[in-house]
Design a protein around this motif. Structure first.
Motif, PDB file in Angstrom:
ATOM      1  N   GLY A 125      -2.115   2.582   1.697  1.00 23.18           N
ATOM      2  CA  GLY A 125      -2.710   2.337   0.385  1.00 23.18           C
ATOM      3  C   GLY A 125      -3.960   3.176   0.145  1.00 23.18           C
ATOM      4  O   GLY A 125      -4.247   4.122   0.894  1.00 23.18           O
ATOM      5  N   ASN A 126      -4.681   2.824  -0.886  1.00 20.50           N
ATOM      6  CA  ASN A 126      -5.963   3.420  -1.265  1.00 20.50           C
ATOM      7  C   ASN A 126      -6.860   3.505  -0.027  1.00 20.50           C
ATOM      8  O   ASN A 126      -7.331   2.489   0.482  1.00 20.50           O
ATOM      9  CB  ASN A 126      -6.562   2.516  -2.342  1.00 20.50           C
ATOM     10  N   GLY A 183       0.807  -1.225   0.000  1.00 15.26           N
ATOM     11  CA  GLY A 183       0.000   0.000   0.000  1.00 15.26           C
ATOM     12  C   GLY A 183       0.838   1.272   0.000  1.00 15.26           C
ATOM     13  O   GLY A 183       1.742   1.418   0.819  1.00 15.26           O
ATOM     14  N   GLY A 184       0.536   2.195  -0.907  1.00  9.97           N
ATOM     15  CA  GLY A 184       1.231   3.483  -0.945  1.00  9.97           C
ATOM     16  C   GLY A 184       1.911   3.705  -2.282  1.00  9.97           C
ATOM     17  O   GLY A 184       2.164   2.768  -3.033  1.00  9.97           O
ATOM     18  N   ASP A 185       2.201   4.978  -2.551  1.00  6.59           N
ATOM     19  CA  ASP A 185       2.777   5.343  -3.849  1.00  6.59           C
ATOM     20  C   ASP A 185       4.144   4.714  -4.079  1.00  6.59           C
ATOM     21  O   ASP A 185       4.547   4.497  -5.224  1.00  6.59           O
ATOM     22  CB  ASP A 185       2.929   6.869  -3.941  1.00  6.59           C
ATOM     23  N   VAL A 242      -7.036   0.066  13.130  1.00  4.47           N
ATOM     24  CA  VAL A 242      -6.659   0.284  11.732  1.00  4.47           C
ATOM     25  C   VAL A 242      -6.205   1.733  11.576  1.00  4.47           C
ATOM     26  O   VAL A 242      -6.952   2.654  11.908  1.00  4.47           O
ATOM     27  CB  VAL A 242      -7.845   0.013  10.775  1.00  4.47           C
ATOM     28  N   LEU A 243      -4.992   1.904  11.090  1.00  2.60           N
ATOM     29  CA  LEU A 243      -4.487   3.254  10.812  1.00  2.60           C
ATOM     30  C   LEU A 243      -4.129   3.363   9.338  1.00  2.60           C
ATOM     31  O   LEU A 243      -3.585   2.432   8.752  1.00  2.60           O
ATOM     32  CB  LEU A 243      -3.261   3.584  11.662  1.00  2.60           C
ATOM     33  N   ILE A 244      -4.458   4.530   8.761  1.00  7.20           N
ATOM     34  CA  ILE A 244      -4.228   4.750   7.335  1.00  7.20           C
ATOM     35  C   ILE A 244      -3.187   5.844   7.154  1.00  7.20           C
ATOM     36  O   ILE A 244      -3.331   6.937   7.699  1.00  7.20           O
ATOM     37  CB  ILE A 244      -5.545   5.145   6.625  1.00  7.20           C
ATOM     38  N   GLY A 245      -2.136   5.521   6.408  1.00  9.66           N
ATOM     39  CA  GLY A 245      -1.087   6.501   6.159  1.00  9.66           C
ATOM     40  C   GLY A 245      -1.340   7.242   4.855  1.00  9.66           C
ATOM     41  O   GLY A 245      -2.129   6.808   4.013  1.00  9.66           O
ATOM     42  N   HIS A 246      -0.652   8.353   4.691  1.00 13.25           N
ATOM     43  CA  HIS A 246      -0.712   9.128   3.455  1.00 13.25           C
ATOM     44  C   HIS A 246      -0.112   8.300   2.321  1.00 13.25           C
ATOM     45  O   HIS A 246       0.879   7.609   2.522  1.00 13.25           O
ATOM     46  CB  HIS A 246       0.108  10.402   3.654  1.00 13.25           C
ATOM     47  N   GLY A 247      -0.712   8.362   1.142  1.00 12.35           N
ATOM     48  CA  GLY A 247      -0.175   7.630   0.001  1.00 12.35           C
ATOM     49  C   GLY A 247       1.276   7.993  -0.297  1.00 12.35           C
ATOM     50  O   GLY A 247       2.045   7.166  -0.769  1.00 12.35           O
TER      51      GLY A 247
END
Lengths: 342, 342
Positions: A104-105, A12-14, A294-299
């Motif tokens: 990721g997305n 996940g991620g750019d 659940v933690l979401i990071g910047h792309g």
């Protein structure tokens, strides 16, 4: 405390899996975290080969598919049964991991979390929250875009869940909760804010009343609740404005030689300021209300951001975030505000 | 162009009448403006005595009462018939002045404008707009707080009036109009935004679609429309964030001697940056939709801000702002969007 495995969506991620693997190695080496890297085994193995990892608690959990950044979130998650983000959530579901971090997305991470983990009992709508650097600390804003239209009881739950996160993951005692409005007085606000105010006052939360846009960077509140439309505007304006202000300053500093020399001398100070204002220091946006951490990071996350995201996930797991939210909701259900909120 | 008198509420603002009079003197001297200073004659005369004003087109219009910053706006305006803000509006109503600038109680300025001047025919709700410094220019945001709850046809009128202001007062040709949303796609937005999008697309305006919070400082649009709740949060967040970022930088720059030296050398650059980011350069918030040119300055305005506010008021008068809005609304009424908006 017993060590918990944190599941990292390695795809996940750019810049995945390069920066995700580097971030995991750093988190394992510098913080002693135990991490399950979920994704294509060969790609992850190739990246891992760049580091000395003997003795580090890293393991690979193979998943053959990847949800790309541009894909339709819900559809991709439904179809790609062997995607890294689904496999990561399944580790939590089976109790093999304590939480998930993904850069990721973000729509797909939310969809996978809802699909695999579901909501905590009593949660109407999970919220996506952002933790901002502010004067003397951090402020959590929820919702920042998961729920464009909200009801008063949604905002009340966002407040409870946001306070739980600030308390359990960031160690803030009795977090001050503010309601984002267009004025401090109780009578200010749109219909949603005016209906939410009395509900929040009836809870056991440390509700400090309405807060304004200018109060946010000043750190007046530890938790600021709003609908996801407003929160999204706030989040993106803050990002854009910080970039604009720094670039304006940079343009002026490079316009004459004396300023340029001055800027060169002051470079360490600029770096410190930038670091204090950097989202990557904080470690990602918690998805609050799903039955798991659940933690979401910047792309655009770099390895440092991934490392910090894994750290925050671990802190939320260690702090028993999900259990705290569950208990908070149960307690709330027995109060007048909870009863009103249905 | 025939010179027009601008009415200045000499008693409005935290530092009135000292800074209002100083601002008027500067505007008259540096820009050749003709200004009617409205307020207590003795106090204004005492301030004017500090300057060389012979040859400047300044005159005093006596008004014995003052609406204070903390007063209830509508009530104070109704009761204080001889207040400076009412007398200033009356000059416009009688055709003795072209427009009004006030840095006083903004609620009272709006109430006085509505009470004395009324709305332009066809305007449902006047909007308060703010003009932000952005990359390569300025962006107007409307509404910033006059209308907490809005309907789609309100936003459509804000767009038309905001575009008229940017074109007639700031000289922007075919202003790009954006709809503030939580995503660029047409399908994004809350119910209000989704209902407004098709209306804006049917107008003759240069509508560029949804814009996000991050687009605002980047200057993607010349006019950004939103409900007054969201706009107020945006305005105050921008103010608070700019202050926070600069104070964080300042704190770091003064933490070690080398940085301090660097900062001293770079001081002119800092000053230039601050000036580029300063609201006081732009000159106040236009109240759009009332039947006269009315600009509202920040209560904290200094003389420079007053001078610039008077200048912008003059530019809006010279640009025939009110007539342009009136004609625009008439033209709109003949279109499908206008018909839908009732």
């Amino acid at each position: 405390m017993e060590a918990t495995v944190i599941a990292l969506d390695a795809m996940g991620g750019d810049h995945a899996p390069a920066v995700t693997v580097e971030g995991a190695v750093r988190a394992a080496r510098e913080l002693g975290l135990e991490i399950a890297l979920v994704g294509r085994e060969d790609e992850i193995r190739r990246e891992l080969a760049k580091y000395k990892i003997s003795g580090l608690k890293l393991r690979i959990v193979h998943a053959s598919e990847v949800v790309e950044m541009a894909e339709h979130p819900a559809q991709a998650v439904r179809q790609k049964k062997d995607s890294s983000i689904r496999r990561a959530m399944e580790l939590v579901k089976r109790g093999e991991a304590g939480g998930v971090f993904s850069a990721g997305n973000s729509g797909a991470v939310m969809a996978a979390a809802l699909f695999v983990l579901g909501r905590i009992e009593g949660v109407h709508r999970p919220a996506l929250a952002a933790v901002f650097p502010v004067r003397n600390g951090h402020t959590l804003v929820a919702d920042i875009g998961a729920n464009t239209e909200c009801e008063p009881h949604n905002l009340m739950q966002f407040a409870l869940m946001g306070a739980a996160y600030m308390e359990r993951a960031l160690g803030v005692r009795r977090p001050r909760v503010g309601l984002l409005s267009n004025g401090e007085e109780e009578t200010k606000g749109n219909a949603l804010v005016q209906a939410t105010y009395p509900l929040l006052r009836q809870t056991a939360l440390n509700f400090i009343g309405n807060v304004e846009g200018k109060d946010l960077p000043m750190g007046i509140a530890d938790v600021v609740v709003c609908d996801g439309f407003t929160g999204n505007v706030v989040l993106k304006l803050a990002e854009g404005l910080a970039e604009f202000l720094l670039s304006t300053l940079k343009a002026e500093l490079t316009r004459d030689p004396l300023s340029l020399l001055g800027a060169a001398l002051a470079l360490p100070a600029f770096r410190r300021a930038r670091r204090r204002l950097d989202y990557a220091e904080i470690g990602g946006a918690p998805l609050l209300g799903v039955d798991g951490v659940v933690l979401i990071g910047h792309g655009r996350s770099n390895a440092w951001a991934i490392r910090n995201g894994l750290r925050m996930t671990q802190l939320a797991v260690d702090g028993r975030l999900v259990a705290t939210i569950r208990e908070g909701l149960r307690a709330l259900a027995g109060t007048p505000a909870g009863a009103q909120a249905g």
